[in-house]
Design a protein around this motif. Structure first.
Motif, PDB file in Angstrom:
ATOM      1  N   ARG A  74      26.881  11.136  -0.205  1.00 45.03           N
ATOM      2  CA  ARG A  74      25.501  11.370  -0.643  1.00 45.03           C
ATOM      3  C   ARG A  74      25.379  10.921  -2.090  1.00 45.03           C
ATOM      4  NH1 ARG A  74      24.709  17.328   1.900  1.00 45.03           N
ATOM      5  NH2 ARG A  74      26.628  17.627   0.745  1.00 45.03           N
ATOM      6  N   LEU A  75      24.308  10.224  -2.401  1.00 46.98           N
ATOM      7  CA  LEU A  75      24.100   9.756  -3.769  1.00 46.98           C
ATOM      8  C   LEU A  75      23.981  10.920  -4.747  1.00 46.98           C
ATOM      9  CD1 LEU A  75      21.614   6.811  -3.155  1.00 46.98           C
ATOM     10  CD2 LEU A  75      24.027   6.664  -3.780  1.00 46.98           C
ATOM     11  N   ALA A  76      23.425  12.030  -4.301  1.00 43.44           N
ATOM     12  CA  ALA A  76      23.214  13.169  -5.185  1.00 43.44           C
ATOM     13  C   ALA A  76      24.502  13.916  -5.522  1.00 43.44           C
ATOM     14  CB  ALA A  76      22.220  14.140  -4.541  1.00 43.44           C
ATOM     15  N   ASP A  77      25.604  13.600  -4.841  1.00 47.62           N
ATOM     16  CA  ASP A  77      26.842  14.360  -5.030  1.00 47.62           C
ATOM     17  C   ASP A  77      27.704  13.900  -6.205  1.00 47.62           C
ATOM     18  OD1 ASP A  77      26.149  15.970  -2.945  1.00 47.62           O
ATOM     19  OD2 ASP A  77      27.531  15.082  -1.503  1.00 47.62           O
ATOM     20  N   ALA A  78      27.382  12.784  -6.833  1.00 43.62           N
ATOM     21  CA  ALA A  78      28.161  12.299  -7.983  1.00 43.62           C
ATOM     22  C   ALA A  78      27.370  11.211  -8.694  1.00 43.62           C
ATOM     23  CB  ALA A  78      29.509  11.756  -7.530  1.00 43.62           C
ATOM     24  N   GLU A  79      27.663  11.022  -9.990  1.00 45.44           N
ATOM     25  CA  GLU A  79      27.006   9.941 -10.730  1.00 45.44           C
ATOM     26  C   GLU A  79      27.331   8.590 -10.132  1.00 45.44           C
ATOM     27  OE1 GLU A  79      27.058   9.408 -15.050  1.00 45.44           O
ATOM     28  OE2 GLU A  79      26.930  11.597 -15.156  1.00 45.44           O
ATOM     29  N   PRO A  81      28.732   6.756  -6.719  1.00 37.83           N
ATOM     30  CA  PRO A  81      29.045   7.011  -5.305  1.00 37.83           C
ATOM     31  C   PRO A  81      30.520   6.834  -4.961  1.00 37.83           C
ATOM     32  CG  PRO A  81      27.097   5.632  -5.496  1.00 37.83           C
ATOM     33  CD  PRO A  81      27.663   5.781  -6.880  1.00 37.83           C
ATOM     34  N   ALA A  82      31.235   6.033  -5.742  1.00 39.26           N
ATOM     35  CA  ALA A  82      32.669   5.840  -5.496  1.00 39.26           C
ATOM     36  C   ALA A  82      33.449   7.123  -5.743  1.00 39.26           C
ATOM     37  CB  ALA A  82      33.214   4.719  -6.369  1.00 39.26           C
ATOM     38  N   ASP A  83      32.867   8.046  -6.530  1.00 42.01           N
ATOM     39  CA  ASP A  83      33.534   9.309  -6.833  1.00 42.01           C
ATOM     40  C   ASP A  83      33.088  10.454  -5.934  1.00 42.01           C
ATOM     41  OD1 ASP A  83      34.836   8.053  -8.957  1.00 42.01           O
ATOM     42  OD2 ASP A  83      33.243   8.563 -10.368  1.00 42.01           O
ATOM     43  N   ALA A  84      32.046  10.258  -5.156  1.00 43.56           N
ATOM     44  CA  ALA A  84      31.513  11.332  -4.325  1.00 43.56           C
ATOM     45  C   ALA A  84      32.434  11.598  -3.138  1.00 43.56           C
ATOM     46  CB  ALA A  84      30.117  10.969  -3.829  1.00 43.56           C
ATOM     47  N   VAL A  85      32.496  12.837  -2.733  1.00 43.39           N
ATOM     48  CA  VAL A  85      33.308  13.233  -1.583  1.00 43.39           C
ATOM     49  C   VAL A  85      32.556  12.854  -0.307  1.00 43.39           C
ATOM     50  CG1 VAL A  85      34.318  15.193  -0.368  1.00 43.39           C
ATOM     51  CG2 VAL A  85      34.407  15.100  -2.858  1.00 43.39           C
ATOM     52  N   PRO A  86      33.214  12.193   0.621  1.00 47.88           N
ATOM     53  CA  PRO A  86      32.544  11.775   1.857  1.00 47.88           C
ATOM     54  C   PRO A  86      32.041  12.954   2.697  1.00 47.88           C
ATOM     55  CG  PRO A  86      34.573  10.543   1.559  1.00 47.88           C
ATOM     56  CD  PRO A  86      34.580  11.651   0.539  1.00 47.88           C
ATOM     57  N   ILE A  87      30.928  12.694   3.384  1.00 47.13           N
ATOM     58  CA  ILE A  87      30.382  13.659   4.341  1.00 47.13           C
ATOM     59  C   ILE A  87      30.575  13.148   5.770  1.00 47.13           C
ATOM     60  CG2 ILE A  87      28.694  14.626   2.749  1.00 47.13           C
ATOM     61  CD1 ILE A  87      26.579  12.850   4.267  1.00 47.13           C
ATOM     62  N   GLY A  88      31.130  11.951   5.891  1.00 45.63           N
ATOM     63  CA  GLY A  88      31.332  11.371   7.209  1.00 45.63           C
ATOM     64  C   GLY A  88      31.916   9.979   7.105  1.00 45.63           C
ATOM     65  N   ASN A  89      31.911   9.304   8.235  1.00 48.38           N
ATOM     66  CA  ASN A  89      32.414   7.934   8.240  1.00 48.38           C
ATOM     67  C   ASN A  89      31.488   7.044   9.049  1.00 48.38           C
ATOM     68  OD1 ASN A  89      33.299   8.751  10.862  1.00 48.38           O
ATOM     69  ND2 ASN A  89      34.801   7.130  10.824  1.00 48.38           N
ATOM     70  N   ALA A  90      31.574   5.768   8.761  1.00 51.89           N
ATOM     71  CA  ALA A  90      30.787   4.744   9.445  1.00 51.89           C
ATOM     72  C   ALA A  90      31.745   3.632   9.828  1.00 51.89           C
ATOM     73  CB  ALA A  90      29.703   4.210   8.515  1.00 51.89           C
ATOM     74  N   ALA A  91      31.475   2.973  10.956  1.00 50.99           N
ATOM     75  CA  ALA A  91      32.402   1.937  11.409  1.00 50.99           C
ATOM     76  C   ALA A  91      31.669   0.763  12.026  1.00 50.99           C
ATOM     77  CB  ALA A  91      33.373   2.519  12.435  1.00 50.99           C
ATOM     78  N   LEU A  92      32.191  -0.410  11.738  1.00 55.19           N
ATOM     79  CA  LEU A  92      31.776  -1.645  12.396  1.00 55.19           C
ATOM     80  C   LEU A  92      33.038  -2.340  12.864  1.00 55.19           C
ATOM     81  CD1 LEU A  92      29.099  -3.408  10.135  1.00 55.19           C
ATOM     82  CD2 LEU A  92      28.772  -2.553  12.452  1.00 55.19           C
ATOM     83  N   GLY A  93      33.068  -2.708  14.117  1.00 53.39           N
ATOM     84  CA  GLY A  93      34.184  -3.476  14.660  1.00 53.39           C
ATOM     85  C   GLY A  93      33.669  -4.819  15.127  1.00 53.39           C
ATOM     86  N   LEU A  94      34.155  -5.886  14.510  1.00 51.20           N
ATOM     87  CA  LEU A  94      33.691  -7.221  14.865  1.00 51.20           C
ATOM     88  C   LEU A  94      34.372  -7.699  16.126  1.00 51.20           C
ATOM     89  CD1 LEU A  94      33.663  -8.949  11.364  1.00 51.20           C
ATOM     90  CD2 LEU A  94      31.822  -7.710  12.503  1.00 51.20           C
ATOM     91  N   GLY A  95      33.594  -8.267  17.019  1.00 44.60           N
ATOM     92  CA  GLY A  95      34.119  -8.840  18.246  1.00 44.60           C
ATOM     93  C   GLY A  95      34.057 -10.355  18.167  1.00 44.60           C
ATOM     94  N   ASP A  96      34.190 -10.972  19.297  1.00 48.39           N
ATOM     95  CA  ASP A  96      34.071 -12.428  19.315  1.00 48.39           C
ATOM     96  C   ASP A  96      32.610 -12.819  19.522  1.00 48.39           C
ATOM     97  OD1 ASP A  96      33.810 -11.574  21.915  1.00 48.39           O
ATOM     98  OD2 ASP A  96      35.275 -12.955  22.749  1.00 48.39           O
ATOM     99  N   ARG A  97      32.316 -14.063  19.374  1.00 49.60           N
ATOM    100  CA  ARG A  97      30.967 -14.603  19.577  1.00 49.60           C
ATOM    101  C   ARG A  97      29.906 -13.878  18.748  1.00 49.60           C
ATOM    102  NH1 ARG A  97      33.536 -14.484  24.411  1.00 49.60           N
ATOM    103  NH2 ARG A  97      32.452 -12.654  25.149  1.00 49.60           N
ATOM    104  N   ARG A  98      30.246 -13.578  17.507  1.00 50.57           N
ATOM    105  CA  ARG A  98      29.311 -12.976  16.556  1.00 50.57           C
ATOM    106  C   ARG A  98      28.711 -11.660  17.048  1.00 50.57           C
ATOM    107  NH1 ARG A  98      25.042 -16.857  15.204  1.00 50.57           N
ATOM    108  NH2 ARG A  98      24.385 -15.245  13.791  1.00 50.57           N
ATOM    109  N   SER A  99      29.552 -10.817  17.609  1.00 51.98           N
ATOM    110  CA  SER A  99      29.126  -9.507  18.054  1.00 51.98           C
ATOM    111  C   SER A  99      29.899  -8.437  17.285  1.00 51.98           C
ATOM    112  CB  SER A  99      29.346  -9.333  19.554  1.00 51.98           C
ATOM    113  OG  SER A  99      30.727  -9.318  19.836  1.00 51.98           O
ATOM    114  N   ALA A 100      29.378  -7.222  17.303  1.00 55.10           N
ATOM    115  CA  ALA A 100      30.049  -6.110  16.636  1.00 55.10           C
ATOM    116  C   ALA A 100      29.649  -4.812  17.316  1.00 55.10           C
ATOM    117  CB  ALA A 100      29.680  -6.067  15.156  1.00 55.10           C
TER     118      ALA A 100
END
Length: 191
Positions: A74-79, A81-100
């Motif tokens: 969250r942007l509000a959790d630290a000056e 964002p690299a220092d803020a504690v995560p609240i979750g995770n996000a993922a992208l997995g690239l496939g073939d033929r420009r898919s993810a």
């Protein structure tokens, strides 16, 4: 490695750090049986979460990166964002033929605040923008009505039901498959 840093109105998405704070934050999600109820794996212990972050960082170092497993803060959790504690995770997995494929998981205490929608928008921007993806897909457990709504609001279209595609002890789960094409996504300004 070119570190990923995405910023939305309330959230930032960054690379994980192999720190006690990030390990504990990932454990707050992946260690919670309720938060992992719709994920394709069972709740994990702290050691597993530390190993996961190590794997995420190794994947980020690959010459041709095909997996992006990122910390959500969250942007509000630290000056910074690299220092803020995560609240979750996000993922992208690239496939073939420009898919993810796209995915996310959040700590239970931040559910219902609209963060999943913002994460989805940020990941769509990365996928369709810098990564040049043409097709983005998501798998969602058939019982996960909240994520179905998130995907529908983001413009994803249902493509079918995968029967028994996830096995967890004592039960097999079906999932819906959703997809969004680059030309269907108007970007954050279009929503």
């Amino acid at each position: 490695m070119v570190p990923v840093r995405l910023t939305g109105p309330r959230l930032a998405i960054r690379e994980f750090h192999h720190t006690p704070e990030d390990v504990e934050a990932l454990y707050a999600v992946f260690g919670d049986p309720e938060a992992t109820r719709y994920l394709p794996f069972e709740a994990r212990d702290r050691e597993d979460c530390a190993d996961q972050i190590e794997q995420y960082l190794e994947e980020a170092q690959q010459e041709e990166r095909t997996v992006y497993r990122l910390a959500v803060t969250r942007l509000a959790d630290a000056e910074d964002p690299a220092d803020a504690v995560p609240i979750g995770n996000a993922a992208l997995g690239l496939g073939d033929r420009r898919s993810a494929s796209l995915g996310y998981a959040l700590r239970r205490d931040v559910w219902g605040l609209g963060y999943a929608g913002e994460i989805t928008e940020l990941l769509c921007g990365l996928a369709f923008g810098a990564l040049g993806v043409h097709r983005l897909e998501a798998r969602v457990d058939v019982d996960n009505a909240a994520s179905v709504r998130v995907l529908a609001r983001a413009g994803f279209r249902p493509e079918g039901r995968n029967r028994h595609d996830v096995h967890r002890p004592g039960r097999r789960h079906d999932s819906y498959r959703y997809a969004l094409l680059a030309e269907e996504w108007p970007g954050p300004a279009g929503r």
